[in-house]
Design a protein around this motif. Structure first.
Motif, PDB file in Angstrom:
ATOM      1  N   GLN A 210      -4.648 -21.402   1.022  1.00 41.93           N
ATOM      2  CA  GLN A 210      -5.403 -22.529   1.418  1.00 41.93           C
ATOM      3  C   GLN A 210      -4.535 -23.831   0.763  1.00 41.93           C
ATOM      4  O   GLN A 210      -4.307 -24.919   1.576  1.00 41.93           O
ATOM      5  N   SER A 211      -4.315 -23.743  -0.601  1.00 35.84           N
ATOM      6  CA  SER A 211      -3.508 -24.961  -1.296  1.00 35.84           C
ATOM      7  C   SER A 211      -1.927 -24.997  -0.572  1.00 35.84           C
ATOM      8  O   SER A 211      -1.668 -26.395  -0.584  1.00 35.84           O
ATOM      9  N   LEU A 212      -1.460 -24.090  -0.541  1.00 34.74           N
ATOM     10  CA  LEU A 212      -0.186 -24.383   0.104  1.00 34.74           C
ATOM     11  C   LEU A 212       0.151 -24.920   1.585  1.00 34.74           C
ATOM     12  O   LEU A 212       0.865 -25.547   1.980  1.00 34.74           O
ATOM     13  N   GLY A 213      -1.025 -24.588   2.182  1.00 35.13           N
ATOM     14  CA  GLY A 213      -1.055 -24.717   3.788  1.00 35.13           C
ATOM     15  C   GLY A 213       0.066 -24.188   4.495  1.00 35.13           C
ATOM     16  O   GLY A 213       0.565 -24.843   5.687  1.00 35.13           O
ATOM     17  N   ARG A 214       0.585 -22.945   4.278  1.00 36.16           N
ATOM     18  CA  ARG A 214       1.632 -22.352   5.136  1.00 36.16           C
ATOM     19  C   ARG A 214       1.574 -21.039   4.639  1.00 36.16           C
ATOM     20  O   ARG A 214       0.840 -20.256   3.953  1.00 36.16           O
ATOM     21  N   ASN A 215       2.323 -20.251   5.616  1.00 40.12           N
ATOM     22  CA  ASN A 215       2.572 -18.659   5.231  1.00 40.12           C
ATOM     23  C   ASN A 215       2.815 -18.410   3.871  1.00 40.12           C
ATOM     24  O   ASN A 215       3.790 -19.056   3.475  1.00 40.12           O
ATOM     25  N   LEU A 216       2.590 -17.385   3.340  1.00 41.32           N
ATOM     26  CA  LEU A 216       2.968 -16.830   1.968  1.00 41.32           C
ATOM     27  C   LEU A 216       4.368 -16.146   1.887  1.00 41.32           C
ATOM     28  O   LEU A 216       4.526 -15.458   2.872  1.00 41.32           O
ATOM     29  N   MET A 217       5.032 -16.348   0.791  1.00 42.49           N
ATOM     30  CA  MET A 217       6.311 -15.789   0.678  1.00 42.49           C
ATOM     31  C   MET A 217       6.401 -14.972  -0.676  1.00 42.49           C
ATOM     32  O   MET A 217       5.471 -15.264  -1.444  1.00 42.49           O
ATOM     33  N   MET A 244      -0.294  -6.462   2.067  1.00 47.03           N
ATOM     34  CA  MET A 244      -1.353  -7.357   1.462  1.00 47.03           C
ATOM     35  C   MET A 244      -1.753  -8.247   2.591  1.00 47.03           C
ATOM     36  O   MET A 244      -2.827  -8.570   2.771  1.00 47.03           O
ATOM     37  N   LEU A 245      -0.683  -8.930   3.360  1.00 52.62           N
ATOM     38  CA  LEU A 245      -0.994 -10.042   4.416  1.00 52.62           C
ATOM     39  C   LEU A 245      -1.854  -9.294   5.310  1.00 52.62           C
ATOM     40  O   LEU A 245      -2.986 -10.195   5.949  1.00 52.62           O
ATOM     41  N   LEU A 246      -1.361  -7.993   5.904  1.00 57.06           N
ATOM     42  CA  LEU A 246      -2.276  -7.338   6.820  1.00 57.06           C
ATOM     43  C   LEU A 246      -3.381  -7.218   6.500  1.00 57.06           C
ATOM     44  O   LEU A 246      -4.612  -7.314   7.072  1.00 57.06           O
ATOM     45  N   ASP A 247      -3.722  -6.542   5.156  1.00 52.38           N
ATOM     46  CA  ASP A 247      -5.114  -6.290   4.626  1.00 52.38           C
ATOM     47  C   ASP A 247      -5.829  -7.556   4.315  1.00 52.38           C
ATOM     48  O   ASP A 247      -7.169  -7.435   4.456  1.00 52.38           O
ATOM     49  N   LEU A 248      -5.586  -8.863   3.829  1.00 49.47           N
ATOM     50  CA  LEU A 248      -6.279 -10.107   3.924  1.00 49.47           C
ATOM     51  C   LEU A 248      -6.314 -10.780   5.182  1.00 49.47           C
ATOM     52  O   LEU A 248      -6.808 -11.931   5.012  1.00 49.47           O
ATOM     53  N   SER A 249      -5.886 -10.093   6.084  1.00 50.94           N
ATOM     54  CA  SER A 249      -5.867 -11.002   7.502  1.00 50.94           C
ATOM     55  C   SER A 249      -4.998 -12.488   7.511  1.00 50.94           C
ATOM     56  O   SER A 249      -5.462 -13.502   8.001  1.00 50.94           O
ATOM     57  N   LEU A 250      -4.171 -12.397   6.592  1.00 51.19           N
ATOM     58  CA  LEU A 250      -3.203 -13.526   6.402  1.00 51.19           C
ATOM     59  C   LEU A 250      -1.943 -13.500   7.391  1.00 51.19           C
ATOM     60  O   LEU A 250      -1.542 -12.208   7.668  1.00 51.19           O
ATOM     61  N   PRO A 251      -1.416 -14.619   8.009  1.00 49.22           N
ATOM     62  CA  PRO A 251      -0.375 -14.636   8.908  1.00 49.22           C
ATOM     63  C   PRO A 251       1.081 -13.989   8.147  1.00 49.22           C
ATOM     64  O   PRO A 251       0.986 -14.324   6.959  1.00 49.22           O
ATOM     65  N   ILE A 252       1.818 -13.285   8.925  1.00 48.42           N
ATOM     66  CA  ILE A 252       3.066 -12.781   8.340  1.00 48.42           C
ATOM     67  C   ILE A 252       4.280 -13.541   9.037  1.00 48.42           C
ATOM     68  O   ILE A 252       4.349 -13.810  10.313  1.00 48.42           O
ATOM     69  N   ASN A 253       5.241 -13.934   8.293  1.00 48.56           N
ATOM     70  CA  ASN A 253       6.394 -14.661   8.776  1.00 48.56           C
ATOM     71  C   ASN A 253       7.489 -14.058   8.366  1.00 48.56           C
ATOM     72  O   ASN A 253       8.057 -14.109   7.383  1.00 48.56           O
ATOM     73  N   GLN A 254       8.209 -13.088   9.466  1.00 50.60           N
ATOM     74  CA  GLN A 254       9.158 -12.165   8.917  1.00 50.60           C
ATOM     75  C   GLN A 254      10.212 -13.157   8.607  1.00 50.60           C
ATOM     76  O   GLN A 254      11.019 -12.573   7.663  1.00 50.60           O
ATOM     77  N   GLU A 255      10.728 -14.092   9.069  1.00 55.98           N
ATOM     78  CA  GLU A 255      11.746 -14.949   8.796  1.00 55.98           C
ATOM     79  C   GLU A 255      11.795 -15.660   7.307  1.00 55.98           C
ATOM     80  O   GLU A 255      12.742 -15.737   6.744  1.00 55.98           O
ATOM     81  N   SER A 256      10.501 -15.441   6.768  1.00 52.63           N
ATOM     82  CA  SER A 256      10.466 -15.961   5.397  1.00 52.63           C
ATOM     83  C   SER A 256      10.449 -14.807   4.223  1.00 52.63           C
ATOM     84  O   SER A 256      10.625 -15.259   3.025  1.00 52.63           O
ATOM     85  N   MET A 257      10.654 -13.936   4.723  1.00 54.44           N
ATOM     86  CA  MET A 257      10.723 -12.638   3.911  1.00 54.44           C
ATOM     87  C   MET A 257      11.963 -12.614   3.010  1.00 54.44           C
ATOM     88  O   MET A 257      13.024 -12.693   3.549  1.00 54.44           O
ATOM     89  N   MET A 258      11.833 -12.263   1.577  1.00 54.88           N
ATOM     90  CA  MET A 258      13.034 -12.612   1.017  1.00 54.88           C
ATOM     91  C   MET A 258      14.283 -11.698   1.183  1.00 54.88           C
ATOM     92  O   MET A 258      15.578 -12.358   1.141  1.00 54.88           O
ATOM     93  N   PRO A 259      14.184 -10.561   1.713  1.00 52.00           N
ATOM     94  CA  PRO A 259      15.500  -9.818   1.870  1.00 52.00           C
ATOM     95  C   PRO A 259      16.218 -10.323   3.134  1.00 52.00           C
ATOM     96  O   PRO A 259      17.517 -10.137   2.992  1.00 52.00           O
ATOM     97  N   LYS A 260      15.658 -11.150   3.928  1.00 51.24           N
ATOM     98  CA  LYS A 260      16.376 -12.002   4.949  1.00 51.24           C
ATOM     99  C   LYS A 260      17.291 -12.995   4.144  1.00 51.24           C
ATOM    100  O   LYS A 260      18.154 -13.463   4.996  1.00 51.24           O
ATOM    101  N   LYS A 261      16.859 -13.652   3.107  1.00 55.82           N
ATOM    102  CA  LYS A 261      17.497 -14.807   2.541  1.00 55.82           C
ATOM    103  C   LYS A 261      18.602 -14.485   1.642  1.00 55.82           C
ATOM    104  O   LYS A 261      19.334 -15.084   0.957  1.00 55.82           O
TER     105      LYS A 261
END
Length: 456
Positions: A210-217, A244-261
Motif C-alpha cells: 500500500q505504501s509503495l503503490g506499485r507491484n512488489l519486487m 507469496m504474491l499469489l497466496d496474498l492475492s497481490l499482482p505479479i509483475n514478471q518483468e520486475s522479477m530480479m533474475p530478468k535484470k
C-alpha cells in the motif's frame, strides 16, 4: 582415554584417607582426573572381583553417612528445608549426585514414590534465583519508559549498553514466563514487539504494498531493518516471491522479477561475495545451499543452478568449487574440523561450537546420559555438556527439526523417530531436575548471546 590403574587406585585411596570415610563413587567421576563411573566399576571388578565399596570396606574403611536419616517423604522435605536455609536454594539432582552428605537422586525418587512430581514442583532448585515480582515489574516499567523516551523499541545492543537498565540476560533470567529465552521473546512479553510469524509478516507485506503503490519486487525485501520482512522470511513461509504474491492475492509483475535484470557476471559476483563474507566472518570454506537461501543479498539457490547450467554448463556446486570453496553435498551436514580436533557434522553444531570456543566456555561433546542419569544405561548421548560457574548445563541441538526444510524430507519416519528420541531425552532431563536447554534451528537465527543467556 587410557587410564593407568595404579595411579587411579592410589588417588582414590589417598582421597579416602583424607576424608576418613569411603565417599559416594560420584565424588570421583565428577572430577577431571578420575575416569567415569562405569570405568571405575570395571577397574575394581576386574582387579579384585569386588565392587568399589566391598573392596575398601573390606580394608577397614568406614562408609559415608548421610547428614540426616531419611525414611519418609516428611524426612526428605525437612532435609531440603535445612539445605536451603544453609545454601539459599534447594539441591537438584546434580548437587545430590555429587554431594556425599545428601541422598542420590535415585534414592529421592524412591522415597517420594507417587509424590515425586509434587516434590520436584515444590522443592525444585531454581538456578534463575529469587527476585520479588514487585521489583521485577518495576524494572520492566523502567525499561518501557526508556523506550518511550527514545520513541523506539531498544534492541539487544542498546539495552545492554544502557546504564539505567539491567542487562538483557537479567530480564530473561528473572522473567516469570519460562518460554522467554531471547531478547525478542522478552520484548514480546512486554508487548513492545511482535514476533515475525506468518500472520504478522502478511500484515507487514500488505502495508508495504500500500505504501509503495506499485507491484512488489525482490529488491523491496533486501537488507531488511529490525521488524521488517526480508527475503529469508519470504522463503521460509512461501518459498518464492511469486508464491507469496499469489497466496496474498497481490499482482505479479514478471518483468520486475530480479533474475530478468541480472547478468551471469552479476550472479557469479553474488556467490563470490557470499563465500568471501562467510570465510571472513566465520573462517570456513564449506558452503551449503542453506547459506545461499538464507542470504538476503542472494537469489534462491535453484535460480543460480539453472543459470549456471545454461550459461556455463556447470552446477552451483561446481562453480563454488572453482572459486576455491567446498560445496556441501545435498543431504549431508556441513562437516568441519576445528584446530583442536573437534569435528562438527552440521551447520548448527558448527555455530554452537564456534560460539562456545570464542567465549572460552568449557564444554564436552557427546557425553553419555548413563554417566549422569542414574537409572539409565542406554547409549543416548548429549550434544553439549557445559560447565560454567560451578553449574553444569546439558544442551541438545535439534538440527533434524529444521521445519523450514520439512518438504525436503522424503522419509518423514526418520524425523519422527528423531523427535521421539529427543522427547525421551527431555523426559530424563526433567525427571532428574538438571539444568538443560534444547536449541532448535529457528533459535540459531538469533544472536547466540541471547540463546545462551544462562551462561552470562
Amino acid at each position: 582415554m587410557n587410564w593407568n590403574y595404579s595411579e587411579v587406585y592410589e588417588r582414590v585411596r589417598n582421597k579416602i584417607e583424607e576424608l576418613g570415610y569411603v565417599p559416594n563413587l560420584t565424588h570421583f567421576y565428577s572430577q577431571s582426573n578420575f575416569p567415569s563411573k562405569r570405568t571405575m566399576l570395571v577397574i575394581f571388578k576386574k582387579k579384585f572381583d569386588k565392587t568399589y565399596y566391598e573392596h575398601f570396606l573390606g580394608l577397614g574403611y568406614i562408609p559415608y553417612q548421610l547428614s540426616y536419616m531419611i525414611n519418609t517423604y516428611e524426612d526428605l522435605t525437612d532435609v531440603w528445608g535445612k539445605y536451603k536455609d544453609k545454601h539459599g536454594h534447594y539441591p537438584n539432582s546434580t548437587i545430590c549426585n555429587n554431594h556425599d552428605r545428601l541422598p542420590s537422586w535415585q534414592f529421592v525418587q524412591k522415597v517420594c514414590g507417587d509424590r515425586f512430581e509434587e516434590f520436584t514442583t515444590e522443592y525444585s532448585y531454581n538456578p534463575r534465583g529469587i527476585i520479588s515480582k514487585k521489583y521485577y515489574d518495576e524494572a520492566c516499567s523502567l525499561l518501557i519508559q526508556e523506550c518511550d523516551s527514545q520513541n523506539k523499541v531498544l534492541n539487544h545492543t542498546e539495552l545492554s549498553n544502557n546504564k539505567n537498565l539491567h542487562s538483557v540476560s537479567w530480564y530473561i533470567k528473572h522473567c516469570p514466563e519460562n518460554n522467554v529465552k531471547t531478547c525478542s521473546d522478552f520484548l514480546e512479553y512486554l508487548g513492545l514487539k511482535k514476533q515475525l510469524n506468518k500472520d504478522y509478516a502478511t500484515e507487514l507485506i500488505h502495508l508495504k504494498h500500500q505504501s509503495l503503490g506499485r507491484n512488489l519486487m525482490y529488491d523491496d525485501f533486501r537488507n531488511p531493518k529490525d521488524g521488517e520482512v526480508g527475503l529469508y522470511i519470504i522463503r521460509k513461509y512461501w518459498g518464492t516471491l511469486n508464491n507469496m504474491l499469489l497466496d496474498l492475492s497481490l499482482p505479479i509483475n514478471q518483468e520486475s522479477m530480479m533474475p530478468k535484470k541480472r547478468t551471469i557476471d552479476q550472479l557469479k559476483q553474488d556467490i563470490q561475495k557470499l563465500c568471501d563474507d562467510i570465510y571472513q566472518r566465520e573462517g570456513r570454506r564449506n558452503i551449503s545451499l542453506s547459506d545461499i537461501n538464507e542470504c538476503d543479498d542472494c537469489l534462491f539457490s535453484g535460480t543460480y543452478n539453472r543459470y549456471f547450467k545454461h550459461e556455463m554448463n556447470m552446477t552451483i556446486g561446481q562453480y563454488i568449487e572453482s572459486i576455491g570453496f567446498y560445496p556441501n553435498r545435498e543431504g549431508v551436514g556441513m562437516i568441519y574440523e576445528f584446530d583442536d580436533g573437534e569435528t562438527t557434522y552440521s551447520k548448527f553444531e558448527y555455530q554452537v561450537s564456534s560460539f562456545l570456543k570464542d567465549k572460552n566456555y568449557e564444554y564436552e561433546r557427546d557425553v553419555l546420559y548413563s554417566t549422569f542419569i542414574d537409572d539409565y544405561d542406554g547409549h543416548k548421548d548429549c550434544d553439549y555438556t557445559i560447565n560454567h560457574n560451578g553449574e553444569i548445563w546439558y544442551v541438545e541441538v535439534a538440527g533434524m527439526l529444521d521445519y523450514s526444510k520439512v518438504n525436503r524430507y522424503k522419509d518423514d519416519y526418520i524425523r519422527e523417530k528423531y523427535k521421539t528420541g529427543l522427547t525421551e531425552k527431555e523426559t530424563m532431563l526433567k525427571a532428574n531436575n538438571v539444568n538443560y536447554t534444547i536449541i532448535y534451528p529457528e533459535d540459531l537465527k538469533k544472536p547466540l548471546d541471547e540463546v545462551f543467556y544462562f551462561l552470562q
